[in-house]
Design an enzyme around this catalytic site. Structure first.
Site, mmCIF file in Angstrom:
data_model
loop_
_atom_site.group_PDB
_atom_site.id
_atom_site.type_symbol
_atom_site.label_atom_id
_atom_site.label_comp_id
_atom_site.label_asym_id
_atom_site.label_seq_id
_atom_site.Cartn_x
_atom_site.Cartn_y
_atom_site.Cartn_z
ATOM 1 N N LYS A 12 33.383 -55.948 -3.352
ATOM 2 C CA LYS A 12 34.145 -56.948 -2.557
ATOM 3 C C LYS A 12 33.175 -57.928 -1.938
ATOM 4 C CE LYS A 12 32.821 -55.274 1.695
ATOM 5 N NZ LYS A 12 31.850 -55.925 2.555
ATOM 6 N N ASP A 137 35.637 -49.195 5.485
ATOM 7 C CA ASP A 137 36.058 -50.085 4.392
ATOM 8 C C ASP A 137 36.834 -49.360 3.294
ATOM 9 O OD1 ASP A 137 34.924 -52.307 5.459
ATOM 10 O OD2 ASP A 137 33.176 -52.341 4.134
HETATM 11 O O1 C5P Z 1 32.599 -46.846 8.784
HETATM 12 P P1 C5P Z 1 31.277 -46.875 8.091
HETATM 13 O O2 C5P Z 1 30.673 -45.509 7.964
HETATM 14 O O3 C5P Z 1 31.298 -47.606 6.782
HETATM 15 O O4 C5P Z 1 30.305 -47.727 9.029
HETATM 16 C C1 C5P Z 1 28.909 -47.726 8.852
HETATM 17 C C2 C5P Z 1 28.241 -48.241 10.126
HETATM 18 O O5 C5P Z 1 28.498 -49.626 10.306
HETATM 19 C C3 C5P Z 1 28.732 -47.578 11.383
HETATM 20 O O6 C5P Z 1 28.045 -46.391 11.639
HETATM 21 C C4 C5P Z 1 28.437 -48.655 12.433
HETATM 22 O O7 C5P Z 1 27.069 -48.627 12.789
HETATM 23 C C5 C5P Z 1 28.672 -49.930 11.670
HETATM 24 N N1 C5P Z 1 30.035 -50.469 11.865
HETATM 25 C C6 C5P Z 1 30.380 -51.030 13.097
HETATM 26 N N2 C5P Z 1 31.635 -51.533 13.273
HETATM 27 C C7 C5P Z 1 32.536 -51.527 12.271
HETATM 28 C C8 C5P Z 1 32.201 -50.965 10.999
HETATM 29 C C9 C5P Z 1 30.932 -50.457 10.845
HETATM 30 O O8 C5P Z 1 29.568 -51.063 14.027
HETATM 31 N N3 C5P Z 1 33.748 -52.033 12.459
#
Ligand code: C5P
Length: 301
Positions: A12, A137
């Site tokens: 994406k 995501d």
């Molecule tokens: O949710 P995911 O594991 O993909 O997110 C990876 C990292 O990206 C999180 O640990 C955080 O540090 C950051 N993140 C964030 N805010 C979001 C999505 C991701 O700070 N909305």
């Protein structure tokens, strides 16, 4: 002999990634508009073996719980009460830590393939819940078209692109190194205006897709994480300047980087940009050319 199921796992790009502040849970509140791109990995799955056996074309990737594919298969089996063995193979083509949602897409595709393999054992709502637990995501990748995501990214609504993205070509540039997502978000403390963006950018982009056309879409491209990442990696700025100089419809870093995407009037124009880019910067750079939106699924490339 058991059936083997395969499915593309699309990447994406974020046409808008607007950060609306830091949340109490440490995540960031977002409004983002994501669009599938036809630069994809491939996943295949079949019954067999004991437990979950994952193999991957890239040896540096883990094949145990450290890989979101493994975790997705595991939570699926747990929730559906399954004990059968499954063999999964991940053919990795997307670059790593690229801001293209590769790992999240792989996890969502695994959930969809598992559900197909086990005859629709779980309903849509349960799949969505499992996806949310795997990463911000992941729910987006259960769908097949453009989507607006809010919250930490997990609240997804599909959006119509009103045919605006049809025929648009995308050329993605990957510099050969990745950017850590947590690192990129953490940098926002040094950029208060980017950390606390004004809301409404996504609605403006949807309106542009409906009535403004691609030039307007190009003008409204926005990513709050871009400036912090470009500050650290000026090479990306150089790449972007080159692409802008060639009359692209728009150029922006995707997600937390390191990929920059550029939009073009047709897939042929995107290929020309790729050729010119490689002539200037060498064969080592670039993540490929693809289509955008629902067309990405057909993979005519
Ligand atoms: O949710 P995911 O594991 O993909 O997110 C990876 C990292 O990206 C999180 O640990 C955080 O540090 C950051 N993140 C964030 N805010 C979001 C999505 C991701 O700070 N909305």
């Amino acid at each position: 002999m058991s059936v083997k199921l395969s499915r593309k796992s699309l990447g994406k790009v974020n046409l808008v990634l607007n950060v609306l502040g830091r949340r109490e849970d440490g995540f960031h509140e977002l409004e983002t508009l994501m669009v599938p791109v036809g630069v994809a990995d491939e996943l295949s799955i079949e019954l067999g073996g004991a437990g979950i056996e994952l193999s991957c074309s890239r040896s540096e990737l883990p094949t145990d719980r450290g890989n979101l594919v493994y975790r997705a298969a595991e939570v699926f089996c747990h929730r559906a009460g399954l004990t059968e063995g499954v063999r999964i193979h991940l053919e990795k083509r997307m670059p790593l830590e690229a801001g293209m949602g590769g790992g999240s897409s792989n996890a969502a595709t695994t959930l969809l393939l598992m559900n197909q393999l086990f005859g629709g054992a779980l309903g849509t709502e349960v799949l969505r819940e499992l996806a949310e637990g795997l990463g911000s995501d992941v729910p987006f990748f259960l769908g097949s078209g453009p989507g607006v995501a809010r919250g930490r990214g997990e609240r997804v609504e599909e959006v119509d692109s009103f045919g605006c993205l049809e025929g648009v070509g995308v050329f993605l540039v990957h510099p050969g190194f990745g950017v850590s997502t947590p690192w990129a978000y953490k940098q926002l403390v040094h950029f208060p205006q980017l950390l606390n963006g004004r809301s409404g950018r996504v609605d403006e982009m949807v309106e542009a897709m409906r009535s403004g056309g691609m030039r307007r879409v190009g003008e409204l491209l926005y990513n709050a994480l871009e400036e912090p990442v470009l500050n650290k990696y000026p090479l990306l700025m150089l790449f972007q300047e080159f692409l802008r100089g060639r009359d692209s419809l728009g150029v922006l870093m995707s997600g937390s980087g390191s990929t920059t995407f550029s939009l073009w009037g047709s897939i042929d124009e995107a290929r020309e940009a790729e050729a010119a880019f490689r002539a200037e910067f060498g064969e080592g750079n670039g993540a490929g050319v693809g289509e955008l939106g629902r067309e990405a699924q057909s993979g005519k490339r």
